[in-house]
Scaffold this active site. Structure first.
Site, PDB file in Angstrom:
ATOM      1  N   GLY A 133       0.827  -1.200   0.000  1.00  0.00           N
ATOM      2  CA  GLY A 133       0.000   0.000   0.000  1.00  0.00           C
ATOM      3  C   GLY A 133       0.861   1.250   0.000  1.00  0.00           C
ATOM      4  N   TYR A 186      -6.684   7.711   0.060  1.00  0.00           N
ATOM      5  CA  TYR A 186      -6.233   6.587   0.898  1.00  0.00           C
ATOM      6  C   TYR A 186      -7.414   6.003   1.692  1.00  0.00           C
ATOM      7  CZ  TYR A 186      -3.232   4.098   4.264  1.00  0.00           C
ATOM      8  OH  TYR A 186      -2.627   3.139   5.050  1.00  0.00           O
ATOM      9  N   ILE A 193       1.527   3.058  12.839  1.00  0.00           N
ATOM     10  CA  ILE A 193       2.576   2.073  13.068  1.00  0.00           C
ATOM     11  C   ILE A 193       3.877   2.689  12.559  1.00  0.00           C
ATOM     12  CG2 ILE A 193       3.354  -0.283  12.547  1.00  0.00           C
ATOM     13  CD1 ILE A 193       0.593  -0.220  13.979  1.00  0.00           C
ATOM     14  N   GLY A 208      -7.120  14.941   4.548  1.00  0.00           N
ATOM     15  CA  GLY A 208      -5.963  14.922   3.636  1.00  0.00           C
ATOM     16  C   GLY A 208      -5.735  13.556   3.008  1.00  0.00           C
TER      17      GLY A 208
HETATM   18  P1  NAP Z   1       5.981   0.973   3.752  1.00  0.00           P
HETATM   19  O1  NAP Z   1       6.916   0.903   4.907  1.00  0.00           O
HETATM   20  O2  NAP Z   1       5.959   2.179   2.888  1.00  0.00           O
HETATM   21  O3  NAP Z   1       6.212  -0.344   2.843  1.00  0.00           O
HETATM   22  C1  NAP Z   1       5.393  -0.535   1.725  1.00  0.00           C
HETATM   23  C2  NAP Z   1       5.699  -1.873   1.083  1.00  0.00           C
HETATM   24  O4  NAP Z   1       4.795  -2.030  -0.024  1.00  0.00           O
HETATM   25  C3  NAP Z   1       7.100  -1.953   0.508  1.00  0.00           C
HETATM   26  O5  NAP Z   1       7.534  -3.298   0.581  1.00  0.00           O
HETATM   27  C4  NAP Z   1       6.877  -1.540  -0.948  1.00  0.00           C
HETATM   28  O6  NAP Z   1       7.862  -2.042  -1.850  1.00  0.00           O
HETATM   29  C5  NAP Z   1       5.538  -2.186  -1.225  1.00  0.00           C
HETATM   30  N1  NAP Z   1       4.825  -1.564  -2.336  1.00  0.00           N
HETATM   31  C6  NAP Z   1       4.445  -0.258  -2.471  1.00  0.00           C
HETATM   32  N2  NAP Z   1       3.822  -0.083  -3.651  1.00  0.00           N
HETATM   33  C7  NAP Z   1       3.800  -1.293  -4.266  1.00  0.00           C
HETATM   34  C8  NAP Z   1       3.329  -1.765  -5.505  1.00  0.00           C
HETATM   35  N3  NAP Z   1       2.729  -0.958  -6.399  1.00  0.00           N
HETATM   36  N4  NAP Z   1       3.504  -3.081  -5.819  1.00  0.00           N
HETATM   37  C9  NAP Z   1       4.116  -3.918  -4.950  1.00  0.00           C
HETATM   38  N5  NAP Z   1       4.587  -3.529  -3.754  1.00  0.00           N
HETATM   39  C10 NAP Z   1       4.437  -2.236  -3.424  1.00  0.00           C
HETATM   40  O7  NAP Z   1       4.463   0.799   4.234  1.00  0.00           O
HETATM   41  P2  NAP Z   1       3.878   0.225   5.617  1.00  0.00           P
HETATM   42  O8  NAP Z   1       3.737   1.352   6.557  1.00  0.00           O
HETATM   43  O9  NAP Z   1       4.605  -1.001   6.013  1.00  0.00           O
HETATM   44  O10 NAP Z   1       2.412  -0.173   5.136  1.00  0.00           O
HETATM   45  C11 NAP Z   1       2.053  -1.501   4.783  1.00  0.00           C
HETATM   46  C12 NAP Z   1       0.544  -1.584   4.669  1.00  0.00           C
HETATM   47  O11 NAP Z   1      -0.033  -1.207   5.928  1.00  0.00           O
HETATM   48  C13 NAP Z   1      -0.063  -0.637   3.637  1.00  0.00           C
HETATM   49  O12 NAP Z   1      -1.154  -1.249   3.011  1.00  0.00           O
HETATM   50  C14 NAP Z   1      -0.518   0.537   4.479  1.00  0.00           C
HETATM   51  O13 NAP Z   1      -1.543   1.244   3.853  1.00  0.00           O
HETATM   52  C15 NAP Z   1      -0.983  -0.179   5.720  1.00  0.00           C
HETATM   53  N6  NAP Z   1      -1.025   0.663   6.916  1.00  0.00           N
HETATM   54  C16 NAP Z   1       0.086   1.259   7.415  1.00  0.00           C
HETATM   55  C17 NAP Z   1      -0.017   2.050   8.566  1.00  0.00           C
HETATM   56  C18 NAP Z   1       1.184   2.716   9.172  1.00  0.00           C
HETATM   57  O14 NAP Z   1       0.980   3.517  10.112  1.00  0.00           O
HETATM   58  N7  NAP Z   1       2.395   2.463   8.753  1.00  0.00           N
HETATM   59  C19 NAP Z   1      -1.245   2.217   9.188  1.00  0.00           C
HETATM   60  C20 NAP Z   1      -2.358   1.587   8.648  1.00  0.00           C
HETATM   61  C21 NAP Z   1      -2.240   0.812   7.523  1.00  0.00           C
HETATM   62  P3  NAP Z   1       9.248  -1.212  -2.130  1.00  0.00           P
HETATM   63  O15 NAP Z   1      10.121  -1.427  -0.915  1.00  0.00           O
HETATM   64  O16 NAP Z   1       9.810  -1.823  -3.354  1.00  0.00           O
HETATM   65  O17 NAP Z   1       8.841   0.230  -2.288  1.00  0.00           O
END
Ligand code: NAP
Length: 234
Positions: A81, A143, A176, A139
C-alpha cells in the site's frame, strides 16, 4: 508446511509479516515494487519477487513462479500500500488513481488470481487495511476511500467463499512506525500521536503477530472481520 505470499513484503509491516511467518516455520514468498536493496536483505529467509501489485498479468506470473518454487500457496496477505496525501481541492487525479490502483485493485489482483485454487484447498486471505478506512483522515480522501474499499471487499468475499471453508479477514492498523509514517512531517506526526488513547504508535511486529493468528487454526471460526489495532484511536 504451509506457503504464504505477502505483497509489499520488503519493508515495514509487510517485512515484519514475512519475518513472523518465517519464524513460525511457513515457507514465505513476498513481492515488492522497486526497492531492490531492501528486498535483498530479506531474500536469505524468503523468496522475493519484484512485481507491481497494479499489474494483473504479473500477479498471475508471480503466483505461478511461487508455486513452482515453494508449492501451493495457502495464505495470501495483501499488504502492499501507498499514500499520496493532499487536500481534495489540490489532489492530482493521478494521485487518486495511483492510490486506488495500488491499495484496492492490488488486493483484487492477487486475490482474483488465487481464489479459485483457495476454494479447492481452503486457503485464507488477510488484507491490510487502515483505521483511515474506518474513521476517515483529513488529507487522505484517496487513501481512506481505498482502505474502506478493502473492508467492503473483505466482507463481501468472506460471505461469498465461506461455504468452501475459505476465510477472509482484514487488519486495520492505526499509526505504526514504518517508512510510511516517518515520511510525515514531525509536527503532524506528533499531533496525530497525541490523539492515541494508548499514548504511542504501534509496531509492525504487533500487526504481524495478528496476521499469524488470523492464518492459524486458532482463528478457524473467524471470517469477514476487521481487526482494528490502533491503540484506541478509532
Ligand atoms: P511501507 O513501509 O511504505 O512499505 C510498503 C511496502 O509495499 C514496501 O515493501 C513496498 O515495496 C511495497 N509496495 C508499495 N507499492 C507497491 C506496488 N505498487 N507493488 C508492490 N509492492 C508495493 O508501508 P507500511 O507502513 O509497512 O504499510 C504496509 C501496509 O499497511 C499498507 O497497506 C498501508 O496502507 C498499511 N497501513 C500502514 C499504517 C502505518 O501507520 N504504517 C497504518 C495503517 C495501515 P518497495 O520497498 O519496493 O517500495
Amino acid at each position: 508446511m504451509s506457503v504464504v505470499l505477502v505483497t509489499g513484503g520488503s519493508r515495514g509491516i509487510g517485512r515484519a509479516i514475512v519475518e513472523e511467518f518465517v519464524a513460525e516455520g511457513y515457507r514465505v514468498a513476498f513481492t515488492y515494487a522497486g526497492n531492490v536493496e531492501a528486498a535483498r536483505a530479506l531474500e536469505e529467509r524468503a523468496a522475493g519477487y519484484q512485481a507491481d501489485v497494479r499489474d494483473f498479468d504479473r500477479a498471475q506470473q508471480v503466483v505461478k513462479e511461487v508455486e513452482a518454487a515453494l508449492g501451493p500457496i495457502q495464505v495470501l496477505v495483501n499488504n502492499a500500500g501507498i499514500r499520496k496525501d493532499s487536500a481534495l481541492y489540490n489532489m492530482d487525479p493521478a494521485a487518486w488513481r495511483e492510490v486506488l490502483d495500488t491499495n484496492l485493485t492490488g488486493v483484487f489482483n492477487y486475490t482474483r488470481v488465487l481464489i479459485k485454487d483457495f476454494l479447492r484447498r481452503q486457503g485464507c486471505v488477510i488484507n491490510v487495511t487502515s483505521v483511515s478506512g474506518i474513521m476517515g483522515m483529513s488529507g487522505q480522501t484517496n487513501y481512506s476511500a481505498s482502505k474502506a474499499g478493502v473492508i467492503g471487499f473483505t466482507k463481501a468475499l468472506a460471505r461469498e467463499v465461506a461455504r468452501f471453508g475459505v476465510r477472509v479477514n482484514a487488519i486495520a492498523p492505526g499509526f505504526i512506525e514504518t517508512d510510511m509514517t516517518s515520511s510525515m512531517d514531525e509536527n503532524t506526526r506528533k499531533k496525530l500521536y497525541s490523539q492515541i488513547p494508548l499514548g504511542q504508535p504501534g509496531t509492525a511486529k504487533q500487526v504481524a503477530r495478528a496476521a499469524v493468528y488470523l492464518a492459524s487454526g486458532d482463528a478457524a471460526y473467524i471470517t469477514g472481520q476487521v481487526l482494528t489495532m490502533d491503540g484506541g484511536l478509532s
